[in-house]
Design an enzyme around this catalytic site. Structure first.
Site, mmCIF file in Angstrom:
data_model
loop_
_atom_site.group_PDB
_atom_site.id
_atom_site.type_symbol
_atom_site.label_atom_id
_atom_site.label_comp_id
_atom_site.label_asym_id
_atom_site.label_seq_id
_atom_site.Cartn_x
_atom_site.Cartn_y
_atom_site.Cartn_z
ATOM 1 N N VAL A 1 -14.231 80.404 76.233
ATOM 2 C CA VAL A 1 -14.830 81.366 77.153
ATOM 3 C C VAL A 1 -13.718 81.855 78.072
ATOM 4 C CG1 VAL A 1 -16.634 81.783 78.852
ATOM 5 C CG2 VAL A 1 -17.016 80.099 77.034
ATOM 6 N N ILE A 2 -13.489 83.160 78.028
ATOM 7 C CA ILE A 2 -12.406 83.771 78.798
ATOM 8 C C ILE A 2 -13.026 84.636 79.893
ATOM 9 C CG2 ILE A 2 -10.383 85.276 78.677
ATOM 10 C CD1 ILE A 2 -10.263 84.424 75.634
ATOM 11 N N SER B 1 -20.604 80.073 72.849
ATOM 12 C CA SER B 1 -20.624 78.760 73.497
ATOM 13 C C SER B 1 -21.977 78.420 74.109
ATOM 14 C CB SER B 1 -19.528 78.694 74.568
ATOM 15 O OG SER B 1 -18.256 78.746 73.953
ATOM 16 N N HIS C 1 -20.780 86.645 83.926
ATOM 17 C CA HIS C 1 -21.236 86.086 82.654
ATOM 18 C C HIS C 1 -20.482 84.793 82.312
ATOM 19 C CE1 HIS C 1 -23.033 86.173 78.672
ATOM 20 N NE2 HIS C 1 -21.826 85.969 78.150
#
Length: 158
Positions: free
Chosen positions: A86-87, A61, A93
């Site tokens: 995005v997990i 991403s 981060h």
């Protein structure tokens, strides 16, 4: 008084670019499928030979803004859809990637006067991401609807 709105009936005339992150591709592939299904059902040619929809894969991403910018310099698009997932993990981060991706996408959109739909899932868990990518609802469909509406709106305003 003039009122301007996007139209869902003129989608077949739109040129759509899609930039998509390969990271978490279990999720992003599902979002892409939902997105393409919506575009197809609204009259866009999503076949591999299509000149209406272009897809660019990037590693993650964070790379979405530069790919969108480069894509828009190559061809004229009515709208671009940026897809990613995005997990949250155990480090910061996640926060950096989301912050920079969202700022970059917004900046590229404003600089080029082309709407970029922010289709980056931001979730705390893989389960939440899966739910948003098809178990309960496929947000790819929603992102495509936003693209159709914004693409037609900006086209009409110009």
């Amino acid at each position: 008084m003039a009122i301007f709105e996007g139209s869902f009936t003129s989608a077949s005339t739109l040129k759509v670019g899609i930039v998509i992150a390969r990271f978490n591709d279990l999720i992003t592939n599902k979002i892409l499928s939902g997105c393409l299904d919506c575009l197809k059902r609204h009259g866009l040619d999503t076949s591999e030979l299509s000149n209406q929809v272009d897809i660019v894969w990037v590693p993650g991403s964070f790379e979405l803004p530069i790919a969108a910018k480069t894509l828009m310099k190559k061809k004229s698009y009515d709208v671009v859809i940026a897809l990613g997932a995005v997990i949250r993990g155990e480090t910061s981060h996640y926060d950096v990637v989301i912050s920079e991706a969202s700022k970059g996408i917004s900046q590229v959109s404003n600089e080029n006067n082309v709407p970029i739909i922010f289709g980056v899932l931001t979730t705390d868990t893989m389960q939440q991401a899966l739910e948003r990518a098809g178990i309960k609802n496929n947000l790819g469909w929603n992102y495509a609807l936003q693209a159709i509406e914004m693409g037609s709106l900006i086209k009409n305003l110009n």
